[in-house]
Design a protein around this motif. Structure first.
Motif, PDB file in Angstrom:
ATOM      1  N   LEU A   1       0.971  -1.213   0.226  1.00 38.12           N
ATOM      2  CA  LEU A   1      -0.023  -0.040  -0.106  1.00 38.12           C
ATOM      3  C   LEU A   1       1.046   1.408  -0.010  1.00 38.12           C
ATOM      4  O   LEU A   1       0.395   2.154  -0.829  1.00 38.12           O
ATOM      5  N   ASP A   2       2.051   1.370   0.769  1.00 37.72           N
ATOM      6  CA  ASP A   2       2.797   2.491   0.614  1.00 37.72           C
ATOM      7  C   ASP A   2       3.403   2.838  -0.360  1.00 37.72           C
ATOM      8  O   ASP A   2       3.790   3.977  -0.791  1.00 37.72           O
ATOM      9  N   CYS A   3       3.637   1.702  -1.471  1.00 40.60           N
ATOM     10  CA  CYS A   3       4.020   2.122  -2.808  1.00 40.60           C
ATOM     11  C   CYS A   3       3.097   3.061  -3.702  1.00 40.60           C
ATOM     12  O   CYS A   3       3.487   3.671  -4.396  1.00 40.60           O
ATOM     13  N   PHE A   4       1.808   3.013  -3.274  1.00 42.73           N
ATOM     14  CA  PHE A   4       0.829   3.672  -3.912  1.00 42.73           C
ATOM     15  C   PHE A   4       0.314   4.999  -3.152  1.00 42.73           C
ATOM     16  O   PHE A   4       0.718   5.780  -3.923  1.00 42.73           O
ATOM     17  N   ILE A   5       0.103   4.930  -1.892  1.00 40.87           N
ATOM     18  CA  ILE A   5      -0.414   6.071  -1.225  1.00 40.87           C
ATOM     19  C   ILE A   5       0.670   7.467  -1.079  1.00 40.87           C
ATOM     20  O   ILE A   5       0.364   8.513  -1.065  1.00 40.87           O
ATOM     21  N   PHE A   6       2.003   6.848  -1.074  1.00 40.69           N
ATOM     22  CA  PHE A   6       3.045   7.937  -0.723  1.00 40.69           C
ATOM     23  C   PHE A   6       3.666   8.335  -1.954  1.00 40.69           C
ATOM     24  O   PHE A   6       4.770   9.000  -2.076  1.00 40.69           O
ATOM     25  N   ASP A   7       3.431   7.607  -3.232  1.00 42.75           N
ATOM     26  CA  ASP A   7       4.077   8.224  -4.605  1.00 42.75           C
ATOM     27  C   ASP A   7       3.172   9.074  -5.112  1.00 42.75           C
ATOM     28  O   ASP A   7       2.025   8.600  -5.564  1.00 42.75           O
ATOM     29  N   PRO A   8       3.616  10.107  -5.575  1.00 37.75           N
ATOM     30  CA  PRO A   8       2.861  10.906  -6.342  1.00 37.75           C
ATOM     31  C   PRO A   8       2.205  10.767  -7.483  1.00 37.75           C
ATOM     32  O   PRO A   8       0.940  10.828  -7.776  1.00 37.75           O
ATOM     33  N   THR A   9       2.758   9.787  -8.563  1.00 39.70           N
ATOM     34  CA  THR A   9       2.221   9.253  -9.549  1.00 39.70           C
ATOM     35  C   THR A   9       1.037   8.189  -9.390  1.00 39.70           C
ATOM     36  O   THR A   9       0.031   8.275  -9.903  1.00 39.70           O
ATOM     37  N   ARG A  10       1.692   7.220  -8.505  1.00 38.97           N
ATOM     38  CA  ARG A  10       0.758   5.959  -8.260  1.00 38.97           C
ATOM     39  C   ARG A  10      -0.459   6.308  -7.440  1.00 38.97           C
ATOM     40  O   ARG A  10      -1.667   5.653  -7.685  1.00 38.97           O
ATOM     41  N   SER A  11      -0.244   7.360  -6.558  1.00 43.42           N
ATOM     42  CA  SER A  11      -1.346   7.647  -5.389  1.00 43.42           C
ATOM     43  C   SER A  11      -2.711   8.254  -6.573  1.00 43.42           C
ATOM     44  O   SER A  11      -3.951   7.946  -5.989  1.00 43.42           O
ATOM     45  N   LYS A  12      -2.386   8.533  -7.618  1.00 37.94           N
ATOM     46  CA  LYS A  12      -3.534   9.066  -8.453  1.00 37.94           C
ATOM     47  C   LYS A  12      -4.276   7.789  -8.938  1.00 37.94           C
ATOM     48  O   LYS A  12      -5.592   8.131  -9.291  1.00 37.94           O
TER      49      LYS A  12
ATOM     50  N   ILE B   1      -3.898   6.707   4.653  1.00 39.78           N
ATOM     51  CA  ILE B   1      -4.465   6.470   3.354  1.00 39.78           C
ATOM     52  C   ILE B   1      -5.496   7.941   2.942  1.00 39.78           C
ATOM     53  O   ILE B   1      -5.561   8.275   1.844  1.00 39.78           O
ATOM     54  N   ILE B   2      -6.018   8.487   3.946  1.00 40.34           N
ATOM     55  CA  ILE B   2      -6.892   9.721   3.673  1.00 40.34           C
ATOM     56  C   ILE B   2      -5.961  10.784   3.409  1.00 40.34           C
ATOM     57  O   ILE B   2      -6.253  11.670   2.304  1.00 40.34           O
ATOM     58  N   SER B   3      -4.813  11.010   3.945  1.00 39.14           N
ATOM     59  CA  SER B   3      -3.918  12.163   3.723  1.00 39.14           C
ATOM     60  C   SER B   3      -3.073  12.135   2.555  1.00 39.14           C
ATOM     61  O   SER B   3      -2.629  13.120   1.850  1.00 39.14           O
ATOM     62  N   GLY B   4      -2.648  10.732   2.404  1.00 43.96           N
ATOM     63  CA  GLY B   4      -1.400  10.543   1.520  1.00 43.96           C
ATOM     64  C   GLY B   4      -0.153  10.921   1.984  1.00 43.96           C
ATOM     65  O   GLY B   4       0.647  11.157   1.392  1.00 43.96           O
ATOM     66  N   LYS B   5      -0.081  11.229   3.374  1.00 41.77           N
ATOM     67  CA  LYS B   5       1.117  11.492   3.973  1.00 41.77           C
ATOM     68  C   LYS B   5       1.425  10.572   5.052  1.00 41.77           C
ATOM     69  O   LYS B   5       0.682  10.070   5.548  1.00 41.77           O
ATOM     70  N   LYS B   6       2.699  10.458   5.097  1.00 44.78           N
ATOM     71  CA  LYS B   6       3.252   9.559   5.926  1.00 44.78           C
ATOM     72  C   LYS B   6       3.349   9.990   7.281  1.00 44.78           C
ATOM     73  O   LYS B   6       4.176  11.029   7.570  1.00 44.78           O
ATOM     74  N   ASN B   7       3.068   9.334   8.520  1.00 44.35           N
ATOM     75  CA  ASN B   7       2.901   9.777   9.601  1.00 44.35           C
ATOM     76  C   ASN B   7       4.545  10.055   9.996  1.00 44.35           C
ATOM     77  O   ASN B   7       4.729  11.338  10.712  1.00 44.35           O
TER      78      ASN B   7
ATOM     79  N   LEU C   1      -7.202  17.975   5.574  1.00 42.83           N
ATOM     80  CA  LEU C   1      -6.346  16.733   5.519  1.00 42.83           C
ATOM     81  C   LEU C   1      -6.390  15.910   4.478  1.00 42.83           C
ATOM     82  O   LEU C   1      -5.565  15.105   3.866  1.00 42.83           O
ATOM     83  N   ILE C   2      -7.665  15.753   3.804  1.00 43.69           N
ATOM     84  CA  ILE C   2      -7.726  15.091   2.700  1.00 43.69           C
ATOM     85  C   ILE C   2      -6.848  15.447   1.325  1.00 43.69           C
ATOM     86  O   ILE C   2      -6.470  16.397   0.975  1.00 43.69           O
ATOM     87  N   ALA C   3      -6.456  14.134   1.106  1.00 49.04           N
ATOM     88  CA  ALA C   3      -5.430  14.148  -0.109  1.00 49.04           C
ATOM     89  C   ALA C   3      -6.152  14.732  -1.354  1.00 49.04           C
ATOM     90  O   ALA C   3      -7.375  14.854  -1.391  1.00 49.04           O
ATOM     91  N   ASP C   4      -5.296  15.562  -2.097  1.00 50.00           N
ATOM     92  CA  ASP C   4      -5.666  16.136  -3.360  1.00 50.00           C
ATOM     93  C   ASP C   4      -6.061  15.056  -4.693  1.00 50.00           C
ATOM     94  O   ASP C   4      -5.386  15.101  -5.398  1.00 50.00           O
ATOM     95  N   ILE C   5      -7.265  14.482  -4.147  1.00 46.63           N
ATOM     96  CA  ILE C   5      -7.756  13.499  -5.426  1.00 46.63           C
ATOM     97  C   ILE C   5      -9.179  14.117  -5.366  1.00 46.63           C
ATOM     98  O   ILE C   5      -9.859  14.416  -4.336  1.00 46.63           O
ATOM     99  N   LEU C   6      -9.635  14.376  -6.620  1.00 50.13           N
ATOM    100  CA  LEU C   6     -10.901  14.647  -6.828  1.00 50.13           C
ATOM    101  C   LEU C   6     -12.031  13.744  -6.318  1.00 50.13           C
ATOM    102  O   LEU C   6     -12.146  12.693  -6.285  1.00 50.13           O
TER     103      LEU C   6
END
Length: 188
Positions: free
Chosen positions: A6-17, A120-126, A154-159
């Motif tokens: 999961l961390d490979c997705f939520i913390f990666d700017p490209t994959r998180s999209k 997961i909600i923020s896209g930021k690592k604690n 707090l919500i990640a920049d996802i539409l």
């Protein structure tokens, strides 16, 4: 697993999209179901003790699987908690009572789950986040936004649309309840 962790997705700017809000909330739900199985439905009660985003693997359909049971402990019968002299795990995901005193229980995994939900909600690592204005980590920052009635910050920049915004904020509240309450008050 084909999609790694999961961390490979939520913390990666490209994959998180690639993870829209529906998929993120499904992942949170899947992790919760996995913990419920370990804590309640399994023959043995299993405490993971190192639940974090890198220990959540994603299958081909992005369904989460809890992995790495190297630190896990099983409880038999009515045993509900234990204590260790050797604290192991990942700081940032450990509840204070475990990090300081070595006490762990189901509530320890619930705390870690709360951290994962907020990530997961923020896209930021604690462990890597520091609020520049207040010097708070992700947990403190999330709590401050909640108290100030600004949780959407707090919500990640996802539409997303307004209908799903309330659901995201509800999940944020669940994450905060898991990490902010006193150990004896934390939900099982």
């Amino acid at each position: 697993m084909p999609n790694r962790s999961l961390d490979c997705f939520i913390f990666d700017p490209t994959r998180s999209k690639l993870l829209d809000w529906t998929k993120r909330l499904e992942i949170v739900d899947g992790i919760a179901r996995g913990l419920l199985y370990l804590h309640q439905d399994s023959t043995l009660r299993i405490i993971h003790r190192d639940l974090k985003t890198s220990n959540i693997l994603l299958d081909i359909d992005m369904i989460p699987k809890i992995s790495d049971f190297g630190l896990a402990r099983s409880f038999m019968g009515d045993q509900a908690e234990a204590k260790t002299n050797r604290v192991m795990g990942t700081y940032g995901y450990m509840p204070p009572e475990y990090a300081v005193h070595g006490s762990f229980s189901i509530k320890s995994d619930v705390f870690s789950f709360g951290v994962v939900v907020l990530e997961i909600i923020s896209g930021k690592k604690n462990s890597g986040f520091c609020d520049p204005r207040h010097g708070l980590n992700l947990l403190g920052h999330s709590w401050r936004l909640w108290i100030e009635e600004r949780p959407e910050e707090l919500i990640a920049d996802i539409l997303y649309d307004e209908a799903i915004c309330s659901e995201i904020i509800r999940f944020m509240h669940v994450g905060l309840l898991c990490v902010q309450q006193q150990p004896e008050d934390r939900p099982n």
